[in-house]
Every structure is written in C-alpha cells, then in structure tokens.
Design a protein around this motif. Sequence first.
Motif, PDB file in Angstrom:
ATOM      1  N   GLU A 149       3.448  -7.390  -7.895  1.00  0.00           N
ATOM      2  CA  GLU A 149       3.976  -7.643  -6.552  1.00  0.00           C
ATOM      3  C   GLU A 149       5.385  -7.071  -6.421  1.00  0.00           C
ATOM      4  O   GLU A 149       6.078  -7.317  -5.443  1.00  0.00           O
ATOM      5  CB  GLU A 149       3.966  -9.132  -6.220  1.00  0.00           C
ATOM      6  CG  GLU A 149       2.591  -9.789  -6.241  1.00  0.00           C
ATOM      7  CD  GLU A 149       1.660  -9.321  -5.135  1.00  0.00           C
ATOM      8  OE1 GLU A 149       2.096  -8.567  -4.235  1.00  0.00           O
ATOM      9  OE2 GLU A 149       0.470  -9.691  -5.178  1.00  0.00           O
TER      10      GLU A 149
ATOM     11  N   SER B 214       1.423 -13.345  -8.320  1.00  0.00           N
ATOM     12  CA  SER B 214       0.434 -13.825  -7.356  1.00  0.00           C
ATOM     13  C   SER B 214      -0.917 -13.723  -8.066  1.00  0.00           C
ATOM     14  O   SER B 214      -1.016 -13.033  -9.076  1.00  0.00           O
ATOM     15  CB  SER B 214       0.422 -12.966  -6.096  1.00  0.00           C
ATOM     16  OG  SER B 214      -0.398 -11.829  -6.302  1.00  0.00           O
TER      17      SER B 214
ATOM     18  N   GLN C  67      -3.299 -12.011  -7.238  1.00  0.00           N
ATOM     19  CA  GLN C  67      -3.930 -10.855  -6.598  1.00  0.00           C
ATOM     20  C   GLN C  67      -5.122 -10.280  -7.379  1.00  0.00           C
ATOM     21  O   GLN C  67      -6.216 -10.143  -6.845  1.00  0.00           O
ATOM     22  CB  GLN C  67      -2.882  -9.760  -6.370  1.00  0.00           C
ATOM     23  CG  GLN C  67      -3.407  -8.533  -5.652  1.00  0.00           C
ATOM     24  CD  GLN C  67      -3.901  -8.845  -4.255  1.00  0.00           C
ATOM     25  OE1 GLN C  67      -3.340  -9.705  -3.573  1.00  0.00           O
ATOM     26  NE2 GLN C  67      -4.961  -8.187  -3.835  1.00  0.00           N
TER      27      GLN C  67
ATOM     28  N   LYS D  20      -8.097 -12.688  -7.808  1.00  0.00           N
ATOM     29  CA  LYS D  20      -8.932 -12.968  -6.631  1.00  0.00           C
ATOM     30  C   LYS D  20      -9.815 -11.771  -6.324  1.00  0.00           C
ATOM     31  O   LYS D  20     -10.936 -11.927  -5.858  1.00  0.00           O
ATOM     32  CB  LYS D  20      -8.107 -13.432  -5.435  1.00  0.00           C
ATOM     33  CG  LYS D  20      -7.197 -12.435  -4.784  1.00  0.00           C
ATOM     34  CD  LYS D  20      -6.563 -13.076  -3.532  1.00  0.00           C
ATOM     35  CE  LYS D  20      -5.462 -12.242  -2.947  1.00  0.00           C
ATOM     36  NZ  LYS D  20      -4.909 -12.823  -1.726  1.00  0.00           N
TER      37      LYS D  20
ATOM     38  N   ARG E 227       8.270 -15.319  -9.570  1.00  0.00           N
ATOM     39  CA  ARG E 227       8.915 -14.009  -9.461  1.00  0.00           C
ATOM     40  C   ARG E 227      10.374 -14.169  -9.860  1.00  0.00           C
ATOM     41  O   ARG E 227      11.071 -15.038  -9.326  1.00  0.00           O
ATOM     42  CB  ARG E 227       8.804 -13.465  -8.020  1.00  0.00           C
ATOM     43  CG  ARG E 227       7.349 -13.244  -7.628  1.00  0.00           C
ATOM     44  CD  ARG E 227       7.143 -12.626  -6.269  1.00  0.00           C
ATOM     45  NE  ARG E 227       5.722 -12.728  -5.921  1.00  0.00           N
ATOM     46  CZ  ARG E 227       5.168 -12.352  -4.784  1.00  0.00           C
ATOM     47  NH1 ARG E 227       5.915 -11.818  -3.835  1.00  0.00           N
ATOM     48  NH2 ARG E 227       3.872 -12.498  -4.574  1.00  0.00           N
TER      49      ARG E 227
ATOM     50  N   GLN F  61       1.777 -20.369  -3.039  1.00  0.00           N
ATOM     51  CA  GLN F  61       1.063 -19.545  -2.057  1.00  0.00           C
ATOM     52  C   GLN F  61      -0.268 -20.202  -1.729  1.00  0.00           C
ATOM     53  O   GLN F  61      -0.902 -20.783  -2.609  1.00  0.00           O
ATOM     54  CB  GLN F  61       0.728 -18.172  -2.658  1.00  0.00           C
ATOM     55  CG  GLN F  61       1.840 -17.171  -2.605  1.00  0.00           C
ATOM     56  CD  GLN F  61       1.354 -15.763  -2.960  1.00  0.00           C
ATOM     57  OE1 GLN F  61       0.227 -15.558  -3.409  1.00  0.00           O
ATOM     58  NE2 GLN F  61       2.221 -14.790  -2.751  1.00  0.00           N
TER      59      GLN F  61
ATOM     60  N   HIS G  37       1.101  -3.844  -1.792  1.00  0.00           N
ATOM     61  CA  HIS G  37       0.939  -3.632  -3.230  1.00  0.00           C
ATOM     62  C   HIS G  37      -0.066  -2.513  -3.420  1.00  0.00           C
ATOM     63  O   HIS G  37      -0.705  -2.081  -2.461  1.00  0.00           O
ATOM     64  CB  HIS G  37       0.547  -4.928  -3.936  1.00  0.00           C
ATOM     65  CG  HIS G  37      -0.603  -5.638  -3.295  1.00  0.00           C
ATOM     66  ND1 HIS G  37      -1.840  -5.056  -3.120  1.00  0.00           N
ATOM     67  CD2 HIS G  37      -0.688  -6.860  -2.737  1.00  0.00           C
ATOM     68  CE1 HIS G  37      -2.632  -5.901  -2.514  1.00  0.00           C
ATOM     69  NE2 HIS G  37      -1.962  -7.002  -2.249  1.00  0.00           N
TER      70      HIS G  37
ATOM     71  N   GLY H  69       0.909 -12.452   4.292  1.00  0.00           N
ATOM     72  CA  GLY H  69       0.636 -11.021   4.346  1.00  0.00           C
ATOM     73  C   GLY H  69      -0.575 -10.714   3.504  1.00  0.00           C
ATOM     74  O   GLY H  69      -0.851 -11.401   2.517  1.00  0.00           O
TER      75      GLY H  69
ATOM     76  N   ARG I 180      -8.696  -4.441   0.651  1.00  0.00           N
ATOM     77  CA  ARG I 180      -8.359  -3.845  -0.638  1.00  0.00           C
ATOM     78  C   ARG I 180      -9.164  -2.574  -0.888  1.00  0.00           C
ATOM     79  O   ARG I 180     -10.222  -2.381  -0.298  1.00  0.00           O
ATOM     80  CB  ARG I 180      -8.658  -4.810  -1.786  1.00  0.00           C
ATOM     81  CG  ARG I 180      -8.416  -6.257  -1.491  1.00  0.00           C
ATOM     82  CD  ARG I 180      -6.976  -6.550  -1.160  1.00  0.00           C
ATOM     83  NE  ARG I 180      -6.820  -7.989  -0.916  1.00  0.00           N
ATOM     84  CZ  ARG I 180      -5.697  -8.544  -0.529  1.00  0.00           C
ATOM     85  NH1 ARG I 180      -4.622  -7.809  -0.275  1.00  0.00           N
ATOM     86  NH2 ARG I 180      -5.621  -9.844  -0.342  1.00  0.00           N
TER      87      ARG I 180
ATOM     88  N   ILE J 198      -5.492 -12.463   2.102  1.00  0.00           N
ATOM     89  CA  ILE J 198      -4.118 -12.727   2.557  1.00  0.00           C
ATOM     90  C   ILE J 198      -3.526 -13.797   1.662  1.00  0.00           C
ATOM     91  O   ILE J 198      -4.270 -14.516   0.978  1.00  0.00           O
ATOM     92  CB  ILE J 198      -4.141 -13.200   4.033  1.00  0.00           C
ATOM     93  CG1 ILE J 198      -2.742 -13.202   4.654  1.00  0.00           C
ATOM     94  CG2 ILE J 198      -4.776 -14.582   4.162  1.00  0.00           C
ATOM     95  CD1 ILE J 198      -2.758 -13.328   6.183  1.00  0.00           C
TER      96      ILE J 198
HETATM   97  N1  ASP Z   1      -0.927 -10.867  -3.277  1.00  0.00           N
HETATM   98  C1  ASP Z   1      -0.232 -10.606  -2.042  1.00  0.00           C
HETATM   99  C2  ASP Z   1       1.164 -11.232  -2.099  1.00  0.00           C
HETATM  100  O1  ASP Z   1       1.434 -12.076  -2.931  1.00  0.00           O
HETATM  101  C3  ASP Z   1      -0.926 -11.140  -0.849  1.00  0.00           C
HETATM  102  C4  ASP Z   1      -2.244 -10.478  -0.595  1.00  0.00           C
HETATM  103  O2  ASP Z   1      -2.273  -9.243  -0.490  1.00  0.00           O
HETATM  104  O3  ASP Z   1      -3.229 -11.203  -0.441  1.00  0.00           O
HETATM  105  O4  ASP Z   1       2.010 -10.909  -1.289  1.00  0.00           O
END
Ligand code: ASP
Length: 612
Positions: free
Chosen positions: A198, A220, A222, A225, A244, A258, A470, A503, A507, A549
Amino acid sequence: MTHSAAVSDSSSTDFPALRGNSYRDAWCGQMQPDRVGEEVVLAGWVNRRRDHGGLIFIDLRDRTGVVQLVLDPDDAGEAVALGHKLRSEDVLTVHGRLVERSPETVNPDIPTGAVELRVAEATLLSDADTPPFEIEGKGSSSAGEETRLRYRYLDLRREPMREAIKLRARLIAAMREQLDGDGFLEIETPVLTRSTPEGARDFLVPARLQQGSFYALPQSPQLFKQLLMVSGFERYYQVARCFRDEDLRADRQPDFTQLDIEMSFVEVDDVIEANERLIRHVLGAAGVEVELPIERIPYDEAMSRFGTDKPDIRFGMELVELSEALRETEFRVFRATIDGGGVVKGMNCGKRELPRAQLDALISEAQELGAKGLVWAFREGDGWRSPTAKFLTADELAALNSALGAEEGDLLLVVADKPAVANQVLGTLRNRLAERWGEIPEGAHALCWIVDWPLFEWNDDEGRWNPLHHPFTSFEGELSDEDPGAARALAYDLVWNGWEIGGGSIRISDSTVQERVLAVLGIDADEAEARFGFLLEALRYGAPPHGGIAYGVDRICALAAGADSIRDVIAFPKTSTGGDPLTGAPAPVDEGQLRDLGIRLNAPAPRAKTGE
Ligand code: ASP
C-alpha cells in the motif's frame, strides 16, 4: 443530506436485559417515570456527591447514564454514614425505591432527571484513588492528551469518550448487519504475513524460528482478499486491523481499522451500488441520512474545481481556471507562469471585507503552503480594487470578473503556479477559509465518489511511475508503453465532508496484465516473482473478475462522532510519536529475547522501564 441530532442513546442495545443479582437488577439509564414506585438495585461509579447538611445527593453512573441517589438520615442511617465518606469514582451498589422528583428539582439536562432513587442500603464495592483529572461533565477534558492516554481507562469513563466508543460499536455492528444480509462472508486473514504493497513502510516482526527473516504486519488485507476471490468466496468482508509505519497526523495511527470488502464477477457499478446501500445503512446508524445515488465526480474535475481529490462539497468557493481570460496578458507574473506550462487559478470568496493585515496574513499563509505569492482583489465596478489591478487591462479585469462570477465587493484570490501547487494552495485555502468564515452549513453532510482516476502518476523525485491506488488496480482500454500516464484506472474513492473514507477498484485478474503493470512500475519479472509470485500464480488458476473497496473505520467513526481526531474514537490509540503512554509501548526488550531472535542492537538499548 441531514444529520438528526437525535442519535438515540436509548436504543435497546444500550440496555441489554439484566439477570438481576446482588449488585444490580437495572441500569441507571432505565430510571424513568414509568418505574416510579419500584424497588431497584443499581450499581456504578460515584459521578458526583453533594452534601446538603442532612441529605446527601449522589449521581450514580453506569454505562447507560447517571441517576440521582438521595441518602436521607431519616430512612437510611448507615447509607448516610457511608455517603459521608464517598468520593468521586468510588464503586457502589445501592438498593432503594424510585420516586418522582418535585417539579422544581427536575433536572432537564439528564434523561433520568425526573426521578431519583431513595436509597435504603448502600455498599461500597471499590474505593477509588483521586483521579488525575475530572471524569464528570460533557465537555472536553482539561487534561492534556498525554495524561488522558496515560490514564485512558479513566478517560474512557468520561461521557464524550464513552458515547464515541459506543457509537463506534454501533457503526461496526451496522456494517456487519448490512454485509451479512447481502451475502458477504466475514473471513479473517493473517496479521503475521509478508509485505503488502500500500506504499507505506512496513512494521516488521523478527521470526525466531527462521532467524534473519521477518514477518511484515499487513498494510491491508489486499492480496489475501484477492486470493479469497480466486478461492471462490465471491463476497468477502473483514473488519481488519492494518499497520502502516508512517508519520502520524490527526487522521492516522500506526495501527488502524479497515472495513475491507471484495466481490467477484463485478463491474464498477456493482461495487458502487452495494456500497451505497452499505454507507446509507451505516451512516443511518449515526443519524446521518444519505440520499442515493451519491454524486460521482471524475478525478480531473475534482482537481480542477476543488484542487484536491477529496473535495468538501458542502460549500461553494470553487476554483476557476483563469489562463483563458489571461491569454494575451502582459502582466509579467501571469505571462511567465502561463508560458512556463503553469496555470492561473482563482477563487471567489464572496462578499467580504478584510483589513489589510488579514490580506497580508493570507499571502503568508499561501506562501507557507508553497505558493510564490497570492493575488487578492475586490471587485469594484467593472474592475478590481487590488494592488495587482494596475498590471491588468480593463478587458482582462472584465474577463476575470466574469470567469469568477464576481459581483460588487466579492473577494477574489488568485494563484499563478504549477498546476499541482496552484491546486494544493487554493484547495487548502478553500477548506480553511470556509471553516474560518463559517461557510459550512451547520449539520450539513456531503458524500461524493471520485471516479476516473489516472492509473499512474509520475514521481519526479524518483524518476518513475507510481500507482495512484496500488499495483493491482485494473484499467480501461489499452495500456500504452509510450504513455502509461494516459491509462485510466477502474478505481473509486468515497469522500465524506472532505475526508477520504474509502477507496477501491476493480482488480487485474489476468497474470500477464498484472506483470505488465508491475513492469511499468519498475518491478521486473524477478522482483515480481519474489514479492508477488503467489498472487501471479493464483491468477493463473482461474481467477474471476473481481473488485472491492476498503473503508477507514476510524475516520468514519470520527466524522460520525464529530470528533477532531481519530484518536477520540479509538479506545487505546497511540500519541503522535507512535507511543502508548499507558503501557509504555514501544519498549526495550530483554537481552535474552533479542538473543532468541538472533538480533544484536547497534546502539545499547535504553534500560527497560519497570512499570511506573
Ligand atoms: N487495499 C486498499 C487500501 O487499503 C483498498 C482496496 O483497494 O480495496 O487502500
């Protein structure tokens, strides 16, 4: 969009049924006129005690609120004896009869203000030391933040903190409610993992069993998921802790929460539609009504009208591009900017009279934000009252007034600079001045999606392309090697009152395309394999199109609670230097622990503090 003040504190979740035991059989907040005459047992903390000669009044507090106790020597001699000794924050259980207060003693400031409990028996459950700061009261604490965090368990007893944490729980419950109902599965992903991309610095955890290797804490979930979509779960969510290692600000913490979401076989509109219903439900739980659909603003338009990709659209004062009106100008400053590829942008601040000292202060403020200067002007007749007016022709002044929609007496602010600087300076001034001048309508809320993002942005310092979101973000059309900057991402951000609250994107679900994007970002095949090989491999085993998101839960809660900082909606946050004054984290560790991990420090470790 409106905010109803009545974020109810008496919803049934605030008063779960009590079994009734020796400590209590009811909540303080339940003491309402309909229970007058009942015998009840209550427990809680002494919020306040007033000794009125014979009678002692105590405000007893539990999670649901306060209720007044009356200790009367005529009917409870022993309780009165205890009452004399009680101090704030002592813990009590009391038994008594609920009575109506006489009309002149009703307290309209508290929900239980029409009644009081006449105590028959009182027992001290725990004696409290004098707290380092005052707990009662609705306002902000007079204690500094360091002290509040050092004694966070006491700070959390204060009503505004308690209500903020309760609101947070309600909002997270609403998230789960909506997503469970929509067929999303809550799935946990690891906290000890590999670096995730990220764009921040990772927190690392040394691996004892593989010395010299480190886990990274996830920035995250990311990649996990996305893997869950390859696994076929189709709809996933998680209230996920992310980490972070960045410089902290009011809206940042090293560990934060998140709401992470991913869906398969979806297009942008599917993700947006499901999320608009989610957001309406969640903000509804905070008393904020959201009208659907939420406005979508393309990224370029947001930058041009508001100077930022997180516009606060609750008020006007939009930025206006003035280069066209100044096409032929001979005013040196504007001419040089336009010829050098810069822009002249302005903002109409409306009818307003500011003394010279304040206008000078605005110039300094703009300079601190990075501008070379700031032109100010008041529309006067067909021209300007401004030190700059003499450098512009009558036609130019008329064209500027018309472009800015200026009326007599309106204050106009103009910046000539590189587009990024002009946007940054005017965009920041726009927010600050609207706040300072009370231009933001009381209780107003506004959400917008920012869509049509560039896929990459050029990083001048490092001489390479960076992703705006990203590296896993999909895009529209072809990706051209000659001009990667032209690619448009299938990405969307949700902005609430000028804060980015979420956000995400569709993908890349094709490994070849993913490799190409990584290559544009300067990550060659070997590095791609080393860092993201597992994702690239998974994408080759039948990956569905997918997108999702993530929301900043702390930010959503802070906005809903009207808090200035996300720290006010986190039970145990860190200070701005990343420390926790309560536990003393981060802290040095024993030599032995380091030895087990195969780690030797360069500098001698500070001595471990023994619990103060
Ligand atoms: N992983 C992304 C973030 O932490 C969010 C996403 O693209 O779902 O900003």
